[in-house]
Write an enzyme that holds these catalytic residues in place. Sequence first.
Site, PDB file in Angstrom:
ATOM      1  N   HIS A 108       0.811  -1.228   0.000  1.00  0.00           N
ATOM      2  CA  HIS A 108       0.000   0.000   0.000  1.00  0.00           C
ATOM      3  C   HIS A 108       0.835   1.264   0.000  1.00  0.00           C
ATOM      4  O   HIS A 108       0.349   2.331   0.363  1.00  0.00           O
ATOM      5  CB  HIS A 108      -0.937  -0.021   1.222  1.00  0.00           C
ATOM      6  N   CYS A 119       5.490  13.971 -13.390  1.00  0.00           N
ATOM      7  CA  CYS A 119       6.461  13.089 -14.088  1.00  0.00           C
ATOM      8  C   CYS A 119       6.556  11.721 -13.433  1.00  0.00           C
ATOM      9  O   CYS A 119       7.345  10.874 -13.839  1.00  0.00           O
ATOM     10  CB  CYS A 119       7.839  13.757 -14.104  1.00  0.00           C
TER      11      CYS A 119
HETATM   12  N1  APR Z   1      -0.033  -8.503  17.564  1.00  0.00           N
HETATM   13  C1  APR Z   1      -0.684  -9.188  16.594  1.00  0.00           C
HETATM   14  N2  APR Z   1      -1.823  -8.742  15.991  1.00  0.00           N
HETATM   15  C2  APR Z   1      -2.298  -7.556  16.407  1.00  0.00           C
HETATM   16  C3  APR Z   1      -1.687  -6.785  17.416  1.00  0.00           C
HETATM   17  C4  APR Z   1      -0.501  -7.315  17.996  1.00  0.00           C
HETATM   18  N3  APR Z   1       0.162  -6.657  18.959  1.00  0.00           N
HETATM   19  N4  APR Z   1      -2.432  -5.658  17.596  1.00  0.00           N
HETATM   20  C5  APR Z   1      -3.463  -5.735  16.731  1.00  0.00           C
HETATM   21  N5  APR Z   1      -3.397  -6.871  16.027  1.00  0.00           N
HETATM   22  C6  APR Z   1      -4.278  -7.340  14.961  1.00  0.00           C
HETATM   23  C7  APR Z   1      -5.740  -7.128  15.243  1.00  0.00           C
HETATM   24  O1  APR Z   1      -6.266  -8.290  15.871  1.00  0.00           O
HETATM   25  C8  APR Z   1      -6.310  -6.938  13.836  1.00  0.00           C
HETATM   26  O2  APR Z   1      -6.712  -8.196  13.314  1.00  0.00           O
HETATM   27  O3  APR Z   1      -3.984  -6.566  13.826  1.00  0.00           O
HETATM   28  C9  APR Z   1      -5.133  -6.428  13.005  1.00  0.00           C
HETATM   29  C10 APR Z   1      -5.249  -4.977  12.596  1.00  0.00           C
HETATM   30  O4  APR Z   1      -6.291  -4.905  11.647  1.00  0.00           O
HETATM   31  P1  APR Z   1      -6.519  -3.525  10.880  1.00  0.00           P
HETATM   32  O5  APR Z   1      -6.489  -2.397  11.862  1.00  0.00           O
HETATM   33  O6  APR Z   1      -7.709  -3.705  10.010  1.00  0.00           O
HETATM   34  O7  APR Z   1      -5.219  -3.314   9.970  1.00  0.00           O
HETATM   35  P2  APR Z   1      -4.898  -4.010   8.588  1.00  0.00           P
HETATM   36  O8  APR Z   1      -5.510  -5.365   8.483  1.00  0.00           O
HETATM   37  O9  APR Z   1      -3.435  -3.924   8.391  1.00  0.00           O
HETATM   38  O10 APR Z   1      -5.611  -3.030   7.525  1.00  0.00           O
HETATM   39  C11 APR Z   1      -5.353  -3.326   6.156  1.00  0.00           C
HETATM   40  O11 APR Z   1      -6.528  -1.327   5.535  1.00  0.00           O
HETATM   41  O12 APR Z   1      -6.923   0.870   6.018  1.00  0.00           O
HETATM   42  C12 APR Z   1      -6.252   0.020   5.187  1.00  0.00           C
HETATM   43  O13 APR Z   1      -4.319   0.501   3.984  1.00  0.00           O
HETATM   44  C13 APR Z   1      -4.776   0.225   5.270  1.00  0.00           C
HETATM   45  O14 APR Z   1      -3.039  -1.414   5.066  1.00  0.00           O
HETATM   46  C14 APR Z   1      -4.256  -1.109   5.745  1.00  0.00           C
HETATM   47  C15 APR Z   1      -5.345  -2.064   5.359  1.00  0.00           C
HETATM   48 ZN    ZN Z   2       8.138  15.682 -11.519  1.00  0.00          ZN
END
Ligand code: APR
Ligand code: ZN
Length: 337
Positions: A108, A119
């Site tokens: 991302h 450019c």
């Molecule tokens: N260790 C392991 N897992 C964890 C921890 C931790 N310390 N803390 C949180 N989590 C887990 C949560 O259980 C949850 O399932 O991380 C996950 C976070 O989920 P999201 O907040 O939805 O993040 P993500 O899945 O990376 O989102 C994907 O969505 O908004 C877009 O571009 C953004 O890359 C992102 C994408």
């Molecule tokens: Zn440029």
Amino acid sequence: MAKVVVLSGAGISAESGISTFRDSGGLWEEYDVDKICRAGCLVDNRDETIEFYDKRREDIKDKEPNKAHEVLAQLKNRYKDDIAIITQNVDNLFEKAGLAHEDVIHLHGYLTEVECEDCRLVYDIGYKKVQDSFNGKCPTCSSNKIRPFIVMFGEQAPMYKRLDEEMQDCELFVVIGTSGNVVSVDNFVVHMDKSILNNLEPSDAIFDELYTKVLYAKATEAIDEIRLDIQDHLKTKVDRLTHNLISATVHMRNYDLDGLTFEYEKDANFLHNYLVKIIKEVDDLSKDEFDAVITKLIVEFKDRRDNKLKKYETREDFNALICFFINDFEYEKIYTI
Ligand code: APR
Ligand code: ZN
């Protein structure tokens, strides 16, 4: 492509103090995702969008990688092409943990980079605000239409192609710290023999019964078990190859190689055929693995012959080559043959 693929999300950086998105208190509770992270936001709401990413860029300046980043960085540096580190995160914690930027596939985008909308130059501005870098202008074409190098919802995500490519040969799929709301990890895991899911708690977007191992724990607590599983999976192959070469060399002792001078052109085939015979006897390597071993050995043989040793006239020289090759498998000690 890689035998092990590790796909991470915001959860792997949570213990380093970087907010996740959908956990309670996550970013999308504080900000309206439609205003600052949806295709078109740089037209309809440019200033607020630029400000949002300037703040997130500045925020990661003092953030440190945690144990999960460090363990995965070590594994990637040790088993290079056999493991792919893919992340949805735009922070630089894997790089701070010792991975080259090109060894991390950021699906991302990447917070410290910006892109010129005219450019298309992508360049790194560190932790500065867009406006404070090159006076907010593109260093190549001087355009002032500079945007964060971030994939907004609804925009093309070119790196997803890399994810699909890496998944082609994947034998062990490891998912850490993602809710599965954007990259639907279940779609990949259904084709996997072995998979590990590590999150803090179940997610509505992930059917955890599809995974061969589920660890609901902090990434820094689960990572040791994950490391062992990855090493067991990968080490077998590297160990086996080394074992075969050692056995092959021991076998050579029993053949009367003394006094045999290897003239590269004439004898490289001998070496190849000889090792084909010996290593095949010792273990049934896959054709690709075997060819990789032999090609590397022949190249090494020629390199040493042309550059250092004119002829491998004695068994010692030849064994030195094998040891050299074995050592190339990053084995700390050189096996005494
Ligand atoms: N260790 C392991 N897992 C964890 C921890 C931790 N310390 N803390 C949180 N989590 C887990 C949560 O259980 C949850 O399932 O991380 C996950 C976070 O989920 P999201 O907040 O939805 O993040 P993500 O899945 O990376 O989102 C994907 O969505 O908004 C877009 O571009 C953004 O890359 C992102 C994408
Ligand atoms: Zn440029």
